[in-house]
Design an enzyme around this catalytic site. Structure first.
Site, PDB file in Angstrom:
ATOM      1  N   SER A 249      -1.961  82.056 -61.888  1.00 19.17           N
ATOM      2  CA  SER A 249      -1.842  83.488 -62.205  1.00 19.17           C
ATOM      3  C   SER A 249      -3.136  84.100 -62.715  1.00 19.17           C
ATOM      4  O   SER A 249      -3.227  85.321 -62.834  1.00 19.17           O
ATOM      5  CB  SER A 249      -0.683  83.753 -63.168  1.00 19.17           C
ATOM      6  OG  SER A 249      -1.047  83.503 -64.505  1.00 19.17           O
TER       7      SER A 249
ATOM      8  N   THR B  24       1.406  81.465 -67.019  1.00 16.04           N
ATOM      9  CA  THR B  24       1.400  82.111 -68.331  1.00 16.04           C
ATOM     10  C   THR B  24       0.197  83.048 -68.525  1.00 16.04           C
ATOM     11  O   THR B  24       0.259  83.961 -69.342  1.00 16.04           O
ATOM     12  CB  THR B  24       1.374  81.057 -69.461  1.00 16.04           C
ATOM     13  OG1 THR B  24       0.208  80.246 -69.314  1.00 16.04           O
ATOM     14  CG2 THR B  24       2.620  80.197 -69.451  1.00 16.04           C
ATOM     15  N   ASP B  25      -0.886  82.805 -67.762  1.00 17.68           N
ATOM     16  CA  ASP B  25      -2.129  83.533 -68.050  1.00 17.68           C
ATOM     17  C   ASP B  25      -1.989  85.044 -67.941  1.00 17.68           C
ATOM     18  O   ASP B  25      -2.501  85.783 -68.784  1.00 17.68           O
ATOM     19  CB  ASP B  25      -3.247  83.061 -67.101  1.00 17.68           C
ATOM     20  CG  ASP B  25      -3.775  81.685 -67.474  1.00 17.68           C
ATOM     21  OD1 ASP B  25      -3.356  81.136 -68.507  1.00 17.68           O
ATOM     22  OD2 ASP B  25      -4.617  81.157 -66.717  1.00 17.68           O
TER      23      ASP B  25
ATOM     24  N   THR C 105       1.594  77.165 -63.778  1.00 14.89           N
ATOM     25  CA  THR C 105       1.662  75.785 -64.251  1.00 14.89           C
ATOM     26  C   THR C 105       3.063  75.216 -64.109  1.00 14.89           C
ATOM     27  O   THR C 105       3.238  74.011 -63.904  1.00 14.89           O
ATOM     28  CB  THR C 105       1.204  75.734 -65.727  1.00 14.89           C
ATOM     29  OG1 THR C 105      -0.166  76.118 -65.777  1.00 14.89           O
ATOM     30  CG2 THR C 105       1.342  74.346 -66.326  1.00 14.89           C
TER      31      THR C 105
HETATM   32  N1  ASP Z   1      -3.510  79.002 -65.186  1.00  9.65           N
HETATM   33  C1  ASP Z   1      -2.052  78.868 -65.230  1.00  9.65           C
HETATM   34  C2  ASP Z   1      -1.463  80.131 -64.628  1.00  9.65           C
HETATM   35  O1  ASP Z   1      -1.444  81.127 -65.282  1.00  9.65           O
HETATM   36  C3  ASP Z   1      -1.616  78.670 -66.619  1.00  9.65           C
HETATM   37  C4  ASP Z   1      -0.142  78.557 -66.833  1.00  9.65           C
HETATM   38  O2  ASP Z   1       0.703  78.867 -66.009  1.00  9.65           O
HETATM   39  O3  ASP Z   1       0.219  78.121 -67.958  1.00  9.65           O
HETATM   40  O4  ASP Z   1      -1.040  80.107 -63.503  1.00  9.65           O
END
Ligand code: ASP
Length: 323
Positions: A70, A103-104, A21
């Protein structure tokens, strides 16, 4: 490639982008959900933080290794990242490396590097964002600035995470919220410190490097054993485990309820799996804490590891056992 250079520069920090993100783009600035992750390269992320360009004591390089959401992270990317970070850390002028990540699954990649990367007393600092780069109040730029500051800090070492003003040990990290900007927690361990106005206030020592059981060359991702996670819940069906074993699972982590309790139908299937040579570990599906103590008849405990961490440990154990 270098975004900043100066004759007074004494060290280099390399920002390695993997997507997420933090590199996400939405059509509207108020859209925090309908964006596409991993659209911007690492150089673009560095370029929007003026305070990074103003660092005359630092050369900042930026390179893009992957452009993933991610949730789609894979073992091949882990290996490529491990190799690239290792090469960068071996350069004497590199003080530390920053990895931008979604973050995932950040806690999984951080744990994998924590367990398999020889750091040579330098820091690898992960950072990320909960809001895309196009958001009205994107959190990525400040997180990136904090991460670079930390990576350049003399004496810092270990796999670290700089996020929302806190510094965590990568091995302690859990994503505990799906939407809030403060999405991470380190449970009972707590953060290592906080970043306040560009300065680190540290509460405890840097994480120690673990024994790197898998420091030797890891096989190509296609040769890794299959290790799956099964969650225990009301009405759980042991047939899920039978199906995974039939599909080639060599290891299974059961994310149990509470302190690692497992539905009896999964226990029965896990015993069948063990009899067929599959290695089973029992973790907890709770966000924080792990499995404390054990009963003599229980499936083997993963201790304080989260289920995704236990999966990585089991992968490394099976890889080591196959050598
Ligand atoms: N779906 C995103 C990822 O993990 C979520 C994020 O980065 O906050 O790439």
């Amino acid at each position: 490639m270098p975004s900043t250079a100066s004759s007074a520069a004494v060290s280099t920090v390399v920002v390695v982008g993997t997507g997420g993100t933090i590199a996400g783009v939405a059509e509207r600035a108020d859209d925090h959900v309908g964006y596409k992750a991993g659209q911007l390269g690492a150089q673009a992320l560095v370029a929007v933080v003026p305070a990074l360009a103003e660092r005359t004591d630092l050369v900042i390089e930026a390179e893009t290794l992957a452009s993933l959401d991610s949730c789609d992270m894979d073992h091949g990317t882990w290996l490529a990242l491990r190799e690239r970070v290792s090469t960068l850390l071996a350069r004497p002028e590199v003080a530390g490396v920053v990895v931008t990540h979604g973050t995932d699954t950040l806690e999984e990649t951080a744990y994998f590097l924590h367990r398999t990367l020889e750091l040579a007393a330098k820091p690898v600092v992960f950072t990320a964002a909960m809001r895309p780069a196009t958001a009205l109040s994107a959190d990525g730029p400040q997180n990136l600035l904090d991460a670079v500051t930390l990576a350049a800090r003399s004496g810092a070492s270990g796999v670290l995470v700089a996020f929302a003003g806190r510094v965590y040990a990568g091995a302690d990290l859990r994503k505990v919220h799906g939407y809030r900007v403060e999405a991470f927690d380190a449970g009972d361990a707590g953060p290592i410190g906080v970043m306040a106005d560009g300065r680190l206030r540290r509460f405890r020592p840097w994480p120690e490097e673990p024994a790197h059981a898998a420091a030797a060359a890891l096989p190509a991702a296609g040769a890794w054993p299959t290790v799956d996670i099964v969650t225990s819940h009301a009405g759980a069906r042991g047939g899920v485990i039978d199906a995974l074993v039939a599909a080639g699972a060599r290891g299974l982590v059961i994310a149990g309820t509470g302190n690692g309790s497992v539905h009896r139908s999964l226990v029965e299937a896990a015993r069948r799996a063990e009899a067929a040579g599959v290695v089973v570990r029992r973790a907890s599906r709770c966000q924080l804490g792990g499995v404390v103590g054990t009963r003599p008849d229980a499936l083997p405990s993963a201790g304080m590891l989260s289920a995704p961490q236990a999966r990585i440990e089991l992968l490394l154990d099976l890889i080591a056992a196959a050598r």
